[in-house]
Design a protein around this motif. Structure first.
Motif, PDB file in Angstrom:
ATOM      1  N   VAL A   1      33.347  38.861  42.778  1.00 12.86           N
ATOM      2  CA  VAL A   1      34.382  39.706  42.192  1.00 12.86           C
ATOM      3  C   VAL A   1      35.500  40.048  43.181  1.00 12.86           C
ATOM      4  O   VAL A   1      36.675  40.066  42.795  1.00 12.86           O
ATOM      5  CB  VAL A   1      33.765  40.983  41.566  1.00 12.86           C
ATOM      6  CG1 VAL A   1      33.195  41.896  42.627  1.00 12.86           C
ATOM      7  CG2 VAL A   1      34.784  41.720  40.729  1.00 12.86           C
ATOM      8  N   GLY A   2      35.177  40.336  44.417  1.00 10.83           N
ATOM      9  CA  GLY A   2      36.194  40.774  45.373  1.00 10.83           C
ATOM     10  C   GLY A   2      37.324  39.776  45.570  1.00 10.83           C
ATOM     11  O   GLY A   2      38.497  40.094  45.297  1.00 10.83           O
ATOM     12  N   PRO A   3      37.012  38.566  46.015  1.00  8.39           N
ATOM     13  CA  PRO A   3      38.084  37.598  46.223  1.00  8.39           C
ATOM     14  C   PRO A   3      38.785  37.180  44.927  1.00  8.39           C
ATOM     15  O   PRO A   3      39.996  37.001  44.904  1.00  8.39           O
ATOM     16  CB  PRO A   3      37.379  36.399  46.851  1.00  8.39           C
ATOM     17  CG  PRO A   3      36.091  36.914  47.364  1.00  8.39           C
ATOM     18  CD  PRO A   3      35.734  38.093  46.536  1.00  8.39           C
ATOM     19  N   VAL A   4      38.021  37.049  43.839  1.00  9.93           N
ATOM     20  CA  VAL A   4      38.633  36.647  42.565  1.00  9.93           C
ATOM     21  C   VAL A   4      39.618  37.711  42.094  1.00  9.93           C
ATOM     22  O   VAL A   4      40.738  37.394  41.696  1.00  9.93           O
ATOM     23  CB  VAL A   4      37.552  36.382  41.496  1.00  9.93           C
ATOM     24  CG1 VAL A   4      38.173  36.250  40.111  1.00  9.93           C
ATOM     25  CG2 VAL A   4      36.762  35.127  41.841  1.00  9.93           C
ATOM     26  N   TYR A   5      39.213  38.961  42.159  1.00  8.27           N
ATOM     27  CA  TYR A   5      40.109  40.027  41.715  1.00  8.27           C
ATOM     28  C   TYR A   5      41.333  40.117  42.620  1.00  8.27           C
ATOM     29  O   TYR A   5      42.449  40.362  42.143  1.00  8.27           O
ATOM     30  CB  TYR A   5      39.386  41.373  41.655  1.00  8.27           C
ATOM     31  CG  TYR A   5      40.255  42.440  41.051  1.00  8.27           C
ATOM     32  CD1 TYR A   5      40.463  42.495  39.679  1.00  8.27           C
ATOM     33  CD2 TYR A   5      40.902  43.365  41.856  1.00  8.27           C
ATOM     34  CE1 TYR A   5      41.285  43.452  39.123  1.00  8.27           C
ATOM     35  CE2 TYR A   5      41.727  44.333  41.310  1.00  8.27           C
ATOM     36  CZ  TYR A   5      41.916  44.376  39.945  1.00  8.27           C
ATOM     37  OH  TYR A   5      42.740  45.320  39.403  1.00  8.27           O
ATOM     38  N   ALA A   6      41.135  39.909  43.900  1.00  4.07           N
ATOM     39  CA  ALA A   6      42.273  39.945  44.829  1.00  4.07           C
ATOM     40  C   ALA A   6      43.277  38.842  44.498  1.00  4.07           C
ATOM     41  O   ALA A   6      44.492  39.070  44.501  1.00  4.07           O
ATOM     42  CB  ALA A   6      41.780  39.812  46.265  1.00  4.07           C
ATOM     43  N   VAL A   7      42.778  37.650  44.208  1.00  3.15           N
ATOM     44  CA  VAL A   7      43.665  36.543  43.842  1.00  3.15           C
ATOM     45  C   VAL A   7      44.353  36.853  42.514  1.00  3.15           C
ATOM     46  O   VAL A   7      45.568  36.688  42.365  1.00  3.15           O
ATOM     47  CB  VAL A   7      42.884  35.212  43.766  1.00  3.15           C
ATOM     48  CG1 VAL A   7      43.717  34.111  43.126  1.00  3.15           C
ATOM     49  CG2 VAL A   7      42.415  34.799  45.159  1.00  3.15           C
ATOM     50  N   TRP A   8      43.585  37.320  41.537  1.00  8.53           N
ATOM     51  CA  TRP A   8      44.126  37.615  40.212  1.00  8.53           C
ATOM     52  C   TRP A   8      45.214  38.680  40.284  1.00  8.53           C
ATOM     53  O   TRP A   8      46.309  38.501  39.767  1.00  8.53           O
ATOM     54  CB  TRP A   8      42.989  38.059  39.292  1.00  8.53           C
ATOM     55  CG  TRP A   8      43.386  38.359  37.881  1.00  8.53           C
ATOM     56  CD1 TRP A   8      43.904  37.476  36.976  1.00  8.53           C
ATOM     57  CD2 TRP A   8      43.302  39.608  37.213  1.00  8.53           C
ATOM     58  NE1 TRP A   8      44.120  38.116  35.786  1.00  8.53           N
ATOM     59  CE2 TRP A   8      43.758  39.425  35.901  1.00  8.53           C
ATOM     60  CE3 TRP A   8      42.855  40.871  37.604  1.00  8.53           C
ATOM     61  CZ2 TRP A   8      43.802  40.451  34.971  1.00  8.53           C
ATOM     62  CZ3 TRP A   8      42.893  41.885  36.667  1.00  8.53           C
ATOM     63  CH2 TRP A   8      43.372  41.675  35.371  1.00  8.53           C
ATOM     64  N   SER A   9      44.907  39.775  40.936  1.00  6.38           N
ATOM     65  CA  SER A   9      45.886  40.861  40.986  1.00  6.38           C
ATOM     66  C   SER A   9      47.061  40.527  41.900  1.00  6.38           C
ATOM     67  O   SER A   9      48.206  40.860  41.587  1.00  6.38           O
ATOM     68  CB  SER A   9      45.219  42.165  41.423  1.00  6.38           C
ATOM     69  OG  SER A   9      44.657  42.034  42.700  1.00  6.38           O
ATOM     70  N   GLY A  10      46.798  39.840  43.006  1.00  4.55           N
ATOM     71  CA  GLY A  10      47.871  39.489  43.940  1.00  4.55           C
ATOM     72  C   GLY A  10      48.878  38.524  43.337  1.00  4.55           C
ATOM     73  O   GLY A  10      50.092  38.762  43.383  1.00  4.55           O
ATOM     74  N   LEU A  11      48.372  37.438  42.768  1.00  2.00           N
ATOM     75  CA  LEU A  11      49.293  36.475  42.155  1.00  2.00           C
ATOM     76  C   LEU A  11      49.962  37.054  40.919  1.00  2.00           C
ATOM     77  O   LEU A  11      51.135  36.779  40.662  1.00  2.00           O
ATOM     78  CB  LEU A  11      48.565  35.175  41.811  1.00  2.00           C
ATOM     79  CG  LEU A  11      48.247  34.267  42.982  1.00  2.00           C
ATOM     80  CD1 LEU A  11      47.579  32.988  42.501  1.00  2.00           C
ATOM     81  CD2 LEU A  11      49.486  33.935  43.789  1.00  2.00           C
ATOM     82  N   GLY A  12      49.214  37.859  40.163  1.00  4.91           N
ATOM     83  CA  GLY A  12      49.820  38.510  38.998  1.00  4.91           C
ATOM     84  C   GLY A  12      50.952  39.429  39.403  1.00  4.91           C
ATOM     85  O   GLY A  12      52.008  39.452  38.768  1.00  4.91           O
ATOM     86  N   THR A  13      50.751  40.173  40.465  1.00  2.00           N
ATOM     87  CA  THR A  13      51.792  41.068  40.962  1.00  2.00           C
ATOM     88  C   THR A  13      53.021  40.294  41.434  1.00  2.00           C
ATOM     89  O   THR A  13      54.160  40.628  41.092  1.00  2.00           O
ATOM     90  CB  THR A  13      51.239  41.932  42.114  1.00  2.00           C
ATOM     91  OG1 THR A  13      50.152  42.705  41.619  1.00  2.00           O
ATOM     92  CG2 THR A  13      52.310  42.829  42.699  1.00  2.00           C
ATOM     93  N   ALA A  14      52.797  39.253  42.214  1.00  2.00           N
ATOM     94  CA  ALA A  14      53.908  38.454  42.735  1.00  2.00           C
ATOM     95  C   ALA A  14      54.669  37.773  41.600  1.00  2.00           C
ATOM     96  O   ALA A  14      55.913  37.781  41.572  1.00  2.00           O
ATOM     97  CB  ALA A  14      53.385  37.423  43.731  1.00  2.00           C
TER      98      ALA A  14
END
Length: 110
Positions: A57-70
């Motif tokens: 969950v940690g890395p997946v959520y970080a990728v999901w939220s980070g790319l979504g934000t950008a």
């Protein structure tokens, strides 16, 4: 692993479109943008849940939220003229760099 990455990319796209429709919904007072926003968020969370069946969950959520934000910041600039100061764009670039590092070091699944 490719399947999970593809599902994650589609989840990010759904979340980004939903967020843009949220702005178009005018406080959820316009029907179709509001419906599209709800469908987009439900689809994004469903797809994210499929990815999380196999990846941490940690890395997946970080990728999901980070790319979504950008992506949302970039498309907000293009679609709505939302302006960010130069330092904020540096922050967006750093988020993207962090996503690349996380993606490279995600555990491999069969």
């Amino acid at each position: 692993m490719f399947r999970h990455g593809l599902l994650l990319v589609v989840a990010i796209a759904c979340e980004t479109v939903a967020t843009l429709l949220l702005k178009r919904s005018d406080g959820m007072s316009r029907l179709w943008p509001s419906v599209g926003m709800l469908v987009g968020y439900v689809a994004a969370l469903f797809l994210l849940s499929l990815v999380l069946k196999s990846l941490p969950v940690g890395p997946v959520y970080a990728v999901w939220s980070g790319l979504g934000t950008a992506l949302t910041a970039l498309l907000g600039y293009i679609a709505f003229g939302d302006r960010l100061p130069p330092g904020a764009w540096v922050g967006v670039a750093l988020v993207c760099a962090g996503v690349v590092f996380l993606s490279v070091y995600l555990p491999r699944t069969d």
